[in-house]
Design a protein around this motif. Structure first.
Motif, PDB file in Angstrom:
ATOM      1  N   ILE A 177      22.723  37.209  -0.920  1.00 44.14           N
ATOM      2  CA  ILE A 177      21.893  37.652  -1.896  1.00 44.14           C
ATOM      3  C   ILE A 177      21.943  38.641  -2.753  1.00 44.14           C
ATOM      4  CG2 ILE A 177      19.323  37.951  -2.321  1.00 44.14           C
ATOM      5  CD1 ILE A 177      18.602  36.350  -0.024  1.00 44.14           C
ATOM      6  N   ALA A 178      22.354  38.469  -3.980  1.00 46.70           N
ATOM      7  CA  ALA A 178      22.779  39.493  -4.748  1.00 46.70           C
ATOM      8  C   ALA A 178      21.519  40.303  -5.597  1.00 46.70           C
ATOM      9  CB  ALA A 178      23.501  39.248  -5.809  1.00 46.70           C
ATOM     10  N   ASP A 179      20.529  39.451  -5.828  1.00 46.61           N
ATOM     11  CA  ASP A 179      19.123  39.967  -6.462  1.00 46.61           C
ATOM     12  C   ASP A 179      18.278  38.709  -6.279  1.00 46.61           C
ATOM     13  OD1 ASP A 179      17.584  41.484  -8.293  1.00 46.61           O
ATOM     14  OD2 ASP A 179      17.585  39.934  -9.579  1.00 46.61           O
ATOM     15  N   ALA A 180      17.090  39.346  -5.800  1.00 49.12           N
ATOM     16  CA  ALA A 180      15.799  38.603  -5.467  1.00 49.12           C
ATOM     17  C   ALA A 180      14.831  38.692  -6.451  1.00 49.12           C
ATOM     18  CB  ALA A 180      15.322  38.674  -4.336  1.00 49.12           C
ATOM     19  N   GLN A 235      13.514  33.400  -9.105  1.00 50.60           N
ATOM     20  CA  GLN A 235      14.757  33.169  -8.997  1.00 50.60           C
ATOM     21  C   GLN A 235      15.598  33.944  -8.249  1.00 50.60           C
ATOM     22  OE1 GLN A 235      16.070  32.442 -13.148  1.00 50.60           O
ATOM     23  NE2 GLN A 235      15.994  30.441 -12.872  1.00 50.60           N
ATOM     24  N   THR A 236      16.391  33.673  -7.670  1.00 47.12           N
ATOM     25  CA  THR A 236      17.247  34.412  -6.600  1.00 47.12           C
ATOM     26  C   THR A 236      18.943  34.178  -7.114  1.00 47.12           C
ATOM     27  OG1 THR A 236      15.876  34.092  -4.831  1.00 47.12           O
ATOM     28  CG2 THR A 236      18.249  34.772  -4.414  1.00 47.12           C
ATOM     29  N   THR A 237      19.598  35.355  -7.286  1.00 49.54           N
ATOM     30  CA  THR A 237      20.834  35.292  -7.514  1.00 49.54           C
ATOM     31  C   THR A 237      21.844  35.414  -6.367  1.00 49.54           C
ATOM     32  OG1 THR A 237      20.492  36.604  -9.691  1.00 49.54           O
ATOM     33  CG2 THR A 237      22.947  36.495  -8.887  1.00 49.54           C
ATOM     34  N   LEU A 238      22.719  34.445  -5.960  1.00 49.71           N
ATOM     35  CA  LEU A 238      23.512  34.446  -4.918  1.00 49.71           C
ATOM     36  C   LEU A 238      25.057  34.542  -5.278  1.00 49.71           C
ATOM     37  CD1 LEU A 238      22.292  31.082  -3.366  1.00 49.71           C
ATOM     38  CD2 LEU A 238      21.433  33.472  -2.747  1.00 49.71           C
ATOM     39  N   THR A 294      25.679  32.868  -8.900  1.00 53.52           N
ATOM     40  CA  THR A 294      24.973  31.674  -9.565  1.00 53.52           C
ATOM     41  C   THR A 294      23.361  32.200  -9.165  1.00 53.52           C
ATOM     42  OG1 THR A 294      24.517  29.449  -9.521  1.00 53.52           O
ATOM     43  CG2 THR A 294      24.756  30.126  -7.286  1.00 53.52           C
ATOM     44  N   THR A 295      22.750  31.604 -10.051  1.00 50.24           N
ATOM     45  CA  THR A 295      21.092  31.701  -9.739  1.00 50.24           C
ATOM     46  C   THR A 295      20.167  30.466  -9.581  1.00 50.24           C
ATOM     47  OG1 THR A 295      21.371  33.798 -11.292  1.00 50.24           O
ATOM     48  CG2 THR A 295      19.189  32.813 -11.216  1.00 50.24           C
ATOM     49  N   ALA A 306      25.007  25.795   3.835  1.00 49.32           N
ATOM     50  CA  ALA A 306      23.610  25.838   3.818  1.00 49.32           C
ATOM     51  C   ALA A 306      22.968  27.321   3.372  1.00 49.32           C
ATOM     52  CB  ALA A 306      22.857  25.161   4.850  1.00 49.32           C
ATOM     53  N   ALA A 307      22.010  27.106   2.401  1.00 54.28           N
ATOM     54  CA  ALA A 307      21.173  28.435   1.950  1.00 54.28           C
ATOM     55  C   ALA A 307      19.842  28.374   2.150  1.00 54.28           C
ATOM     56  CB  ALA A 307      21.624  28.836   0.618  1.00 54.28           C
ATOM     57  N   ASN A 308      19.153  28.991   2.935  1.00 57.37           N
ATOM     58  CA  ASN A 308      17.632  28.728   3.298  1.00 57.37           C
ATOM     59  C   ASN A 308      16.955  29.893   2.538  1.00 57.37           C
ATOM     60  OD1 ASN A 308      17.473  26.470   5.341  1.00 57.37           O
ATOM     61  ND2 ASN A 308      18.820  28.073   6.466  1.00 57.37           N
ATOM     62  N   LEU A 309      16.493  29.438   1.290  1.00 58.77           N
ATOM     63  CA  LEU A 309      15.563  30.536   0.606  1.00 58.77           C
ATOM     64  C   LEU A 309      14.215  30.280   0.782  1.00 58.77           C
ATOM     65  CD1 LEU A 309      17.678  30.652  -2.567  1.00 58.77           C
ATOM     66  CD2 LEU A 309      18.045  32.038  -0.659  1.00 58.77           C
TER      67      LEU A 309
END
Length: 336
Positions: free
Chosen positions: A173-176, A180-183, A237-238, A264-267
């Motif tokens: 995670i680059a920015d939460a 939205q979240t930036t990955l 990506t966001t 898989a990404a569990n947000l």
């Protein structure tokens, strides 16, 4: 004439005639060493081997090598018939016959045959040996997984890694943000060949797990990977918050897919997914994945059910009867 002299003269005459006939007509006298027609030597199928030949997107060539064992006298009019039968349906796919001709030497003779078949499923290869149009021997071998024979544009020594310590696809995670979240996405590639791999790119596709909606798609250049080296390709990506995503990584070379991997990404902290399965249904807000616009959902209202009743005041049926009689009397007076 003396009888003995007569017999002697007759014997001499027979010998003279026989000699004359032998001279004039060769072959009249049988050769005592002649054993009659020469019988052909025995032939049989000693072995059958199958190798993968050239392939296209639709077909594959099977290179079939038949070894024929021969002994003793020369054998004429030898031929080999090779057939490919679909292993699942049992239908004949293709056939080819090769004329071998005469085999005179003792030992094994190799006959090569190429069969082109659809690049899918498996096949039973039948080899039938003929001598003077008579079947003398046969053999059968099976080949499976013909789809694994790849055409040149699909062949590559570079692929995604397959290791728990070095997973093929990962993220951080680059920015939460609030919505939205930036990955930061990463894909690990390994070149197991002897030459550098060039013209490679990786496409990252993020899909919402339960709905399969594509939330993000981005492609990055993988550059050149040296022989025997492992490299990491990264992208950013966001995506909307509070959802779980599958991360599909696609390795391409000149626009051709040569390998794929999934992560898989569990947000959503209350629900989790794995690469192979989802375990729970979640509420999906489609507006979170719309490109532009307010994404407002239609207004949903609940309306209470109502029931209408009608009633006539007074005496009901009695009043209606009286009115009917009155109408009848008025009509009778008018008629008089």
């Amino acid at each position: 004439m003396d009888r003995n002299a007569l017999l002697a003269s007759g014997a001499v005459g027979v010998v003279v005639i026989a000699l004359a006939a032998a001279i004039v007509v060769p072959g009249v006298l049988a050769d005592p060493t002649d054993e009659g027609p020469v019988r052909p030597g025995p032939v049989d199928v000693a072995d059958v081997s199958i190798a993968a030949g050239p392939a296209t997107g639709e077909t594959a060539t099977l290179e079939i090598e038949t070894r024929i064992d021969h002994r003793r006298n020369p054998t004429q009019n030898v031929s080999v018939l090779v057939r490919a039968v679909d292993a699942e349906s049992g239908l004949l796919t293709t056939t080819k016959q090769v004329d071998v001709g005469t085999i005179s030497r003792d030992g094994e003779k190799t006959v090569s045959t190429n069969l082109t078949v659809p690049r899918e499923g498996g096949y039973d290869i039948e080899v039938i040996l003929y001598r003077n149009a008579e079947r003398v021997d046969e053999a059968r071998k099976s080949v499976r997984g013909v789809s694994a024979i790849k055409p040149p544009y699909l062949q590559s020594t570079t692929s995604f890694t397959d290791s728990e310590a070095l997973p093929p696809v990962s993220f951080s995670i680059a920015d939460a943000g609030e919505d939205q979240t930036t990955l930061d996405l990463s894909a690990t590639l390994a070149n197991t060949g002897d030459d550098p791999a060039e013209d490679l790119s990786v496409m990252f596709v993020l899909r919402q797990a339960e709905s399969n909606i594509v939330a993000s798609r981005t492609t990055v250049d993988a550059g050149a990977i040296r022989a025997g080296r492992t490299e990491t390709v990264s992208a950013t990506t966001t995506v909307p918050n509070d959802y779980n995503y599958y991360i599909d990584a696609v390795l391409l070379r000149d626009g051709v897919v040569i390998d794929t991997a999934r992560g898989a990404a569990n947000l959503n902290p209350t629900r989790t997914i794995s690469v192979n399965q989802t375990t729970e249904e979640v509420e999906l807000r489609v507006e979170d994945f719309e490109n532009g616009g307010d994404g407002g959902a239609p207004d949903e209202r609940e309306y209470a059910a109502t029931e209408t009743e009608s009633a006539a005041p007074g005496f009901g049926a009695v009043v209606a009867l009286v009115a009917l009689l009155a109408s009848a009397l008025i009509a009778r007076r008018r008629s008089q």
